[in-house]
Write a protein that holds these residues in place. Structure first.
Motif, PDB file in Angstrom:
ATOM      1  N   TRP A 145      42.204  14.309  36.426  1.00 40.29           N
ATOM      2  CA  TRP A 145      43.397  15.021  36.888  1.00 40.29           C
ATOM      3  C   TRP A 145      44.388  15.113  35.745  1.00 40.29           C
ATOM      4  O   TRP A 145      44.289  14.365  34.765  1.00 40.29           O
ATOM      5  CB  TRP A 145      44.047  14.338  38.095  1.00 40.29           C
ATOM      6  CG  TRP A 145      44.359  12.877  37.925  1.00 40.29           C
ATOM      7  CD1 TRP A 145      43.576  11.828  38.301  1.00 40.29           C
ATOM      8  CD2 TRP A 145      45.532  12.290  37.320  1.00 40.29           C
ATOM      9  NE1 TRP A 145      44.168  10.629  37.973  1.00 40.29           N
ATOM     10  CE2 TRP A 145      45.380  10.875  37.377  1.00 40.29           C
ATOM     11  CE3 TRP A 145      46.687  12.814  36.746  1.00 40.29           C
ATOM     12  CZ2 TRP A 145      46.332   9.997  36.869  1.00 40.29           C
ATOM     13  CZ3 TRP A 145      47.647  11.933  36.241  1.00 40.29           C
ATOM     14  CH2 TRP A 145      47.455  10.547  36.311  1.00 40.29           C
ATOM     15  N   ILE A 146      45.313  16.043  35.865  1.00 40.39           N
ATOM     16  CA  ILE A 146      46.442  16.110  34.935  1.00 40.39           C
ATOM     17  C   ILE A 146      47.727  16.206  35.743  1.00 40.39           C
ATOM     18  O   ILE A 146      47.743  16.746  36.857  1.00 40.39           O
ATOM     19  CB  ILE A 146      46.340  17.286  33.939  1.00 40.39           C
ATOM     20  CG1 ILE A 146      46.422  18.637  34.650  1.00 40.39           C
ATOM     21  CG2 ILE A 146      45.072  17.189  33.109  1.00 40.39           C
ATOM     22  CD1 ILE A 146      46.523  19.828  33.697  1.00 40.39           C
ATOM     23  N   GLU A 147      48.798  15.631  35.180  1.00 43.80           N
ATOM     24  CA  GLU A 147      50.123  15.740  35.798  1.00 43.80           C
ATOM     25  C   GLU A 147      50.923  16.794  35.055  1.00 43.80           C
ATOM     26  O   GLU A 147      51.043  16.733  33.830  1.00 43.80           O
ATOM     27  CB  GLU A 147      50.856  14.403  35.741  1.00 43.80           C
ATOM     28  CG  GLU A 147      52.246  14.452  36.373  1.00 43.80           C
ATOM     29  CD  GLU A 147      53.016  13.157  36.185  1.00 43.80           C
ATOM     30  OE1 GLU A 147      54.247  13.220  36.005  1.00 43.80           O
ATOM     31  OE2 GLU A 147      52.379  12.080  36.191  1.00 43.80           O
ATOM     32  N   VAL A 148      51.419  17.768  35.784  1.00 43.43           N
ATOM     33  CA  VAL A 148      52.180  18.862  35.180  1.00 43.43           C
ATOM     34  C   VAL A 148      53.491  19.056  35.917  1.00 43.43           C
ATOM     35  O   VAL A 148      53.660  18.611  37.063  1.00 43.43           O
ATOM     36  CB  VAL A 148      51.372  20.186  35.185  1.00 43.43           C
ATOM     37  CG1 VAL A 148      50.125  20.062  34.328  1.00 43.43           C
ATOM     38  CG2 VAL A 148      51.014  20.612  36.611  1.00 43.43           C
ATOM     39  N   GLY A 149      54.438  19.707  35.250  1.00 40.81           N
ATOM     40  CA  GLY A 149      55.721  19.994  35.861  1.00 40.81           C
ATOM     41  C   GLY A 149      55.629  21.152  36.846  1.00 40.81           C
ATOM     42  O   GLY A 149      54.597  21.793  37.005  1.00 40.81           O
ATOM     43  N   GLY A 150      56.741  21.396  37.495  1.00 47.33           N
ATOM     44  CA  GLY A 150      56.788  22.522  38.418  1.00 47.33           C
ATOM     45  C   GLY A 150      56.154  22.202  39.754  1.00 47.33           C
ATOM     46  O   GLY A 150      56.000  21.044  40.154  1.00 47.33           O
ATOM     47  N   THR A 151      55.753  23.268  40.454  1.00 49.62           N
ATOM     48  CA  THR A 151      55.181  23.145  41.794  1.00 49.62           C
ATOM     49  C   THR A 151      53.922  23.999  41.890  1.00 49.62           C
ATOM     50  O   THR A 151      53.639  24.831  41.025  1.00 49.62           O
ATOM     51  CB  THR A 151      56.171  23.639  42.854  1.00 49.62           C
ATOM     52  OG1 THR A 151      56.414  25.050  42.649  1.00 49.62           O
ATOM     53  CG2 THR A 151      57.496  22.880  42.773  1.00 49.62           C
ATOM     54  N   GLU A 152      53.186  23.772  42.955  1.00 44.72           N
ATOM     55  CA  GLU A 152      51.991  24.575  43.219  1.00 44.72           C
ATOM     56  C   GLU A 152      52.360  26.055  43.290  1.00 44.72           C
ATOM     57  O   GLU A 152      51.630  26.913  42.744  1.00 44.72           O
ATOM     58  CB  GLU A 152      51.363  24.116  44.539  1.00 44.72           C
ATOM     59  CG  GLU A 152      50.097  24.846  44.938  1.00 44.72           C
ATOM     60  CD  GLU A 152      49.471  24.273  46.196  1.00 44.72           C
ATOM     61  OE1 GLU A 152      49.011  25.079  47.038  1.00 44.72           O
ATOM     62  OE2 GLU A 152      49.450  23.044  46.341  1.00 44.72           O
ATOM     63  N   ARG A 153      53.471  26.366  43.923  1.00 42.71           N
ATOM     64  CA  ARG A 153      53.914  27.766  44.053  1.00 42.71           C
ATOM     65  C   ARG A 153      54.192  28.373  42.680  1.00 42.71           C
ATOM     66  O   ARG A 153      53.808  29.530  42.408  1.00 42.71           O
ATOM     67  CB  ARG A 153      55.160  27.838  44.942  1.00 42.71           C
ATOM     68  CG  ARG A 153      55.786  29.218  45.045  1.00 42.71           C
ATOM     69  CD  ARG A 153      54.890  30.209  45.782  1.00 42.71           C
ATOM     70  NE  ARG A 153      55.493  31.516  45.861  1.00 42.71           N
ATOM     71  CZ  ARG A 153      56.328  31.894  46.850  1.00 42.71           C
ATOM     72  NH1 ARG A 153      56.635  31.037  47.823  1.00 42.71           N
ATOM     73  NH2 ARG A 153      56.832  33.101  46.868  1.00 42.71           N
TER      74      ARG A 153
END
Length: 237
Positions: free
Chosen positions: A182-190
Motif C-alpha cells: 500500500w501507499i499513503e497519499v494526500g487528498g481524498t478518494e474523490r
C-alpha cells in the motif's frame, strides 16, 4: 493501470540509498544520471515493475540554468525549491499505462497532452552500462503542474528497460521485495478520481488517503520476510 515508480529527492542520494538499505534491508543499484536536469539517481526495486528512484543534484550548473530560464514563481521553480528545502522529500508517485493506446485514451478523457519526449535519445536517463532509458508520460511533468503532488502516468515502450528489472548490488540487499502492499497519499478518494476524470478508480489501487495536501507520504513494501514501511516528508508538507 498499475503503480509504477516513486521519486525521493535527497540532498545526498548516496547517503539516502545507504541509509534506506540499512533501514529496510532492500537493495539498490546505480541508476545513472539525467544530463539535461543535472541529477543522478539510485534505484530501489520493490518487486515486479515497481521501484523507488532516489534522486539528487550532481551538476548544479545544469539545474541553475534550468531555474534561470524559469520565472521565479513558475511551477518548475516552485517545485524545485520545495524539493531542496528538506534533506529528503517524496516528490513523485506514478501509475503505468500498459499500452500507448491506454495512455492516449486517458489523455483524451482527461484533456491532457501525451509527452512523447519525456525521455528520448537526446533527453534521457543515462545508465552506467550504456543504456538510454526511453519513457512517455502524461500529463507533461505532473510534478511541475500547479496541482503538484498528484500522480503522473508513464508508458515504457521497452518494458525490459523498466527500473525494477535491473539487478541490485548484492551486498546492499538483505530482503527480497515482492511488491507494494500500500501507499499513503494526500487528498481524498474523490480528488484522485477527479484528477483522472473517472478513467481509473481509487479502489483499483492500494491507496490509503490521509486528507493532507496532495503528495506521497509512505510506501509499504512486501518482502519475503514481512512488510517494511518507508515514510518520508511529502512535497507539500
Amino acid at each position: 493501470m498499475q503503480l509504477d515508480h516513486f521519486g525521493l529527492f535527497s540532498h545526498n542520494f548516496y547517503k539516502s540509498a545507504f541509509d534506506l538499505s540499512r533501514e529496510t534491508g532492500l537493495g539498490h543499484y546505480d541508476g545513472g544520471f539525467f544530463p539535461n536536469y543535472g541529477t543522478g539517481t539510485k534505484i530501489v526495486p520493490f518487486g515486479p515493475d515497481v521501484f523507488l528512484e532516489i534522486e539528487g543534484l550532481v551538476d548544479f550548473n545544469v539545474t541553475k540554468h534550468m531555474l534561470q530560464s524559469q520565472a521565479s514563481e513558475s511551477p518548475v521553480s516552485t517545485a524545485i525549491r520545495k524539493m531542496l528545502r528538506k534533506p529528503e522529500v517524496f516528490f513523485l508517485w506514478s501509475l503505468r499505462a500498459e499500452s500507448l493506446e491506454e495512455m492516449n485514451e486517458l489523455a483524451r478523457v482527461a484533456g491532457w497532452t501525451v509527452d512523447h519526449e519525456t525521455l528520448n535519445l537526446s533527453n534521457t536517463q543515462q545508465m552506467m552500462e550504456g543504456d538510454k532509458i526511453l519513457l512517455i508520460s502524461t500529463p507533461t511533468a505532473a510534478v511541475f503542474t500547479p496541482v503538484m503532488g498528484m500522480p503522473n502516468v508513464y508508458f515504457w515502450p521497452d518494458r525490459s528497460q523498466h527500473g525494477a528489472r535491473y539487478p541490485v548490488i548484492p551486498e546492499t540487499s538483505k530482503k527480497k521485495p515482492t511488491g507494494v502492499a500500500w501507499i499513503e497519499v494526500g487528498g481524498t478518494e474523490r480528488q484522485f478520481e477527479d484528477w483522472f476524470h473517472g478513467f481509473t478508480k481509487a479502489k483499483d489501487h492500494p491507496l490509503q488517503f490521509n486528507g493532507k495536501p496532495p503528495g506521497l507520504y509512505a510506501i509499504a513494501v512486501s518482502t519475503d520476510v514481512g512488510e517494511v514501511v518507508i515514510r518520508r516528508p511529502g512535497l507539500n508538507e
